[in-house]
Design a protein around this motif. Structure first.
Motif, mmCIF file in Angstrom:
data_model
loop_
_atom_site.group_PDB
_atom_site.id
_atom_site.type_symbol
_atom_site.label_atom_id
_atom_site.label_comp_id
_atom_site.label_asym_id
_atom_site.label_seq_id
_atom_site.Cartn_x
_atom_site.Cartn_y
_atom_site.Cartn_z
ATOM 1 N N ALA A 34 0.846 -1.194 0.000
ATOM 2 C CA ALA A 34 0.000 0.000 0.000
ATOM 3 C C ALA A 34 0.880 1.242 0.000
ATOM 4 O O ALA A 34 2.103 1.185 0.171
ATOM 5 C CB ALA A 34 -0.934 -0.004 1.206
ATOM 6 N N ASP A 35 0.219 2.374 -0.199
ATOM 7 C CA ASP A 35 0.874 3.683 -0.124
ATOM 8 C C ASP A 35 0.814 4.129 1.335
ATOM 9 O O ASP A 35 -0.256 4.432 1.867
ATOM 10 C CB ASP A 35 0.140 4.671 -1.037
ATOM 11 N N ARG A 36 1.962 4.161 1.986
ATOM 12 C CA ARG A 36 2.012 4.426 3.431
ATOM 13 C C ARG A 36 1.358 5.751 3.793
ATOM 14 O O ARG A 36 0.521 5.819 4.698
ATOM 15 C CB ARG A 36 3.471 4.404 3.899
ATOM 16 N N ASP A 37 1.735 6.820 3.096
ATOM 17 C CA ASP A 37 1.206 8.138 3.451
ATOM 18 C C ASP A 37 -0.305 8.209 3.242
ATOM 19 O O ASP A 37 -1.030 8.824 4.045
ATOM 20 C CB ASP A 37 1.899 9.218 2.607
ATOM 21 N N ARG A 38 -0.808 7.578 2.172
ATOM 22 C CA ARG A 38 -2.244 7.643 1.905
ATOM 23 C C ARG A 38 -3.037 6.838 2.927
ATOM 24 O O ARG A 38 -4.105 7.265 3.366
ATOM 25 C CB ARG A 38 -2.537 7.132 0.491
ATOM 26 N N ILE A 39 -2.517 5.667 3.317
ATOM 27 C CA ILE A 39 -3.208 4.875 4.326
ATOM 28 C C ILE A 39 -3.211 5.605 5.660
ATOM 29 O O ILE A 39 -4.234 5.609 6.386
ATOM 30 C CB ILE A 39 -2.557 3.486 4.459
ATOM 31 N N LYS A 40 -2.121 6.248 5.992
ATOM 32 C CA LYS A 40 -2.091 7.027 7.227
ATOM 33 C C LYS A 40 -3.085 8.178 7.156
ATOM 34 O O LYS A 40 -3.748 8.511 8.144
ATOM 35 C CB LYS A 40 -0.673 7.549 7.474
ATOM 36 N N GLN A 41 -3.219 8.775 5.980
ATOM 37 C CA GLN A 41 -4.189 9.850 5.794
ATOM 38 C C GLN A 41 -5.615 9.344 6.044
ATOM 39 O O GLN A 41 -6.427 10.033 6.675
ATOM 40 C CB GLN A 41 -4.073 10.431 4.388
ATOM 41 N N VAL A 42 -5.934 8.135 5.563
ATOM 42 C CA VAL A 42 -7.259 7.558 5.815
ATOM 43 C C VAL A 42 -7.488 7.375 7.309
ATOM 44 O O VAL A 42 -8.555 7.728 7.843
ATOM 45 C CB VAL A 42 -7.411 6.213 5.068
ATOM 46 N N LEU A 43 -6.490 6.841 7.998
ATOM 47 C CA LEU A 43 -6.636 6.618 9.433
ATOM 48 C C LEU A 43 -6.834 7.932 10.183
ATOM 49 O O LEU A 43 -7.673 8.023 11.095
ATOM 50 C CB LEU A 43 -5.412 5.871 9.969
ATOM 51 N N LEU A 44 -6.078 8.960 9.810
ATOM 52 C CA LEU A 44 -6.220 10.260 10.471
ATOM 53 C C LEU A 44 -7.598 10.856 10.207
ATOM 54 O O LEU A 44 -8.201 11.488 11.096
ATOM 55 C CB LEU A 44 -5.117 11.205 9.998
ATOM 56 N N VAL A 45 -8.104 10.687 8.974
ATOM 57 C CA VAL A 45 -9.443 11.200 8.668
ATOM 58 C C VAL A 45 -10.484 10.526 9.550
ATOM 59 O O VAL A 45 -11.362 11.181 10.132
ATOM 60 C CB VAL A 45 -9.761 10.994 7.170
ATOM 61 N N LEU A 46 -10.398 9.198 9.683
ATOM 62 C CA LEU A 46 -11.396 8.477 10.467
ATOM 63 C C LEU A 46 -11.268 8.788 11.953
ATOM 64 O O LEU A 46 -12.285 8.954 12.653
ATOM 65 C CB LEU A 46 -11.251 6.967 10.224
ATOM 66 N N LEU A 47 -10.029 8.880 12.462
ATOM 67 C CA LEU A 47 -9.846 9.220 13.876
ATOM 68 C C LEU A 47 -10.306 10.643 14.158
ATOM 69 O O LEU A 47 -10.960 10.906 15.188
ATOM 70 C CB LEU A 47 -8.378 9.042 14.267
ATOM 71 N N ASP A 48 -9.984 11.556 13.256
ATOM 72 C CA ASP A 48 -10.422 12.943 13.434
ATOM 73 C C ASP A 48 -11.946 13.032 13.406
ATOM 74 O O ASP A 48 -12.552 13.769 14.182
ATOM 75 C CB ASP A 48 -9.812 13.812 12.330
#
Length: 533
Positions: free
Chosen positions: A415-429
């Protein structure tokens, strides 16, 4: 309704089978009606022929056996003169009339001599008394009415007779003939000539029509089997013939299914014909061509819009960065100490930052729309999730943010590390923004795996999402009107693009993202990533 994925059809839902069944059923009804009419006519004809043949045989036998009876009861010597007659008249009737007619080759049924007034049996002696079961008094009345009461009239055997048939208790038809018969009883011989008593009587001859009935039953069975055979033959021939005729319709169905699946280049391509299916195929191809052209125009228009958004977002980033820089300079070197001026500068910088985030989000979405490739590497989802949780805890305050794995070690995915982290941050936020505000708030991120995919869930115990908002939660710029953000500035800080970006990133990884929510119980976002990337 989508037609993608062919549904299994039951046996009778097939048009081919239904058309064949209707045609064959109609043919069977017509044949059945004709068969019933034919059976009735043939049955009546068989009975009529049988009774007429029996009547002729009965009259002929009666005339033939009468002469034999006279010769038996009136004996003559060698010179032809009458001698003393034999007194056994009934026995002579049995021997010369009954036995020859009831035995081979005549094989008639019942032969009896009846009293012309009462119908009682006169001869043979074994049956002397009540009439035989085939006798009907009404027929005797009709015969006596025709002949009259004079004994001389009873010699007209051929011209005066009554013939009919009836059905016995077991259902077998029986033909009955009542014949006017002069019964001669010899008294004496005078001068070589016989003196006899002429007694009017009725000769009853009956014959069972069981053979005719068996022929009727055989004909009925043959007719029924023929109709059934034609019915089965109609199915055996009709199904393939109907299938051949409907094959062109099946091509239209196949083309429609492929177009529904997204292949707009499909056409039926049948040669022009003047029937209904040919016209349908022609109009279908025209419709498909128009639809393909319309989709092409729409895709071109969407591509232009996406390109415009990408270009505009890219161009807006530079001036927005400059505006933010100028505002930072003014904030560090104020030209006025007035409180209103300082408040306006702060508000302007906040709006510039918000506009920068919106432009950045639009640019991100535009890049995914245009198919920008991902930077795929082998990453540990547990490590990326830990970083996202650490960042979320910085803004969570007293609220609890937890991370749980499935105990299976590293969860690796391409996977694309930065994009997956972005998804997680969106959901946590999103969970922190719309969850509970007090210390009882809980946001949980969980990792688990299946043989095919990695599954990540983000759950909060907030008030949940209203049911009418759930179908639109991933739409761009959608702001749930029923949502209650936990922060006062959450509604103004959000752009309505976070979940849309999350869905675009997950979709680019060939994954799926879903949401489930229960009022006053919380919300769970779940997204999956294929283990193979």
């Amino acid at each position: 309704m989508s037609f993608v994925g062919r549904r299994r059809r039951s046996f009778w839902r097939s048009l081919r089978w239904r058309l064949t069944a209707w045609y064959v059923a109609l043919l069977a009804v017509i044949l059945t009606v004709l068969g019933v009419i034919l059976l009735a006519l043939v049955s009546q004809l068989l009975l009529t022929n049988a009774t007429q043949r029996f009547a002729q045989e009965a009259v002929t036998a009666a005339l033939t056996r009468r002469a034999a009876y006279d010769n038996e009861v009136i004996r003559h010597d060698a010179a032809g003169k009458c001698v003393t007659p034999t007194p056994a008249y009934a026995n002579a009737f049995q021997t010369m009339v009954v036995d020859p007619l009831t035995q081979a080759p005549a094989r008639l049924g019942t032969v009896a001599l009846l009293d012309y007034q009462t119908g009682e049996t006169i001869a043979p002696l074994a049956s002397n008394g009540p009439p035989p079961p085939e006798f009907q008094a009404a027929m005797l009345a009709r015969l006596t009415q025709k002949v009259g009461m004079k004994p001389a009239n009873w010699r007209a055997v051929v011209a005066l007779r009554s013939q009919f048939y009836q059905v016995t208790e077991d259902g077998t038809p029986v033909a009955v003939a009542l014949i006017a018969y002069e019964y001669r009883i010899p008294v004496s011989c005078v001068a070589g000539k016989a003196v006899y008593f002429q007694y009017p009587a009725v000769l009853l001859i009956a014959q069972s029509l069981a053979a005719t009935q068996a022929t009727q039953h055989t004909f009925a069975l043959t007719l029924a089997l023929s109709v059934g055979g034609i019915f089965l033959l109609g199915f055996a021939i009709g199904v393939p013939v109907t299938g051949v005729q409907l094959r062109r319709l099946s091509r239209i169905t196949l083309a429609a299914r492929q177009i529904a699946a997204g292949d707009l280049h499909q056409r039926v391509g049948l040669p022009p014909r003047g029937d209904e299916i040919g016209e349908l195929a022609q109009h279908f191809d025209e419709m498909a061509a128009n639809t393909e052209e319309a989709f092409a125009r729409q895709h071109a228009s969407e591509a232009r819009v996406r390109q415009f958004i990408a270009d505009a977002s890219h161009e807006l980033r530079t001036p927005l960065t400059s505006v933010r820089g100028y505002l930072d300079v003014l904030a560090r070197h104020p030209v006025s100490q007035d409180a209103d001026v300082q408040h306006n500068l702060t508000a302007a910088r906040q709006e510039a930052e918000r506009m920068s985030r919106i432009v950045t989000d639009l640019l991100t979405l535009a890049r995914f729309d245009t198919g920008r490739p991902l930077d795929l590497t082998q990453i540990d989802l547990g490590e990326v999730a830990g970083e996202a949780v650490d960042q979320a805890r910085l803004v969570a305050g007293t609220r609890q943010v937890t991370l749980a794995g499935d105990g299976g070690g590293k969860l690796l995915a391409l996977a694309d590390r930065d994009r997956i982290k972005q998804v997680l941050l969106v959901l946590l936020d999103n969970a922190l923004k719309y969850g509970r505000r007090d210390a009882s708030a809980l946001v949980a991120l969980r990792l688990r795996r299946t043989p095919e995919a990695a599954i990540i869930t983000v759950t909060d115990n907030g008030p949940g999402i209203h049911a009418e908002d759930l179908p639109h939660i991933f739409e761009r710029f959608f702001r749930a009107p029923n949502a209650s953000p936990s922060d006062d500035d959450a509604a103004s800080n959000g752009s309505g693009l976070g979940l849309a970006i999350a869905r675009a990133i997950v979709g680019a990884h060939n994954g799926t993202i879903t949401v489930a929510s229960t009022p006053d119980a919380g919300t769970t976002f779940t997204f999956t990533l294929p283990m193979g990337g």
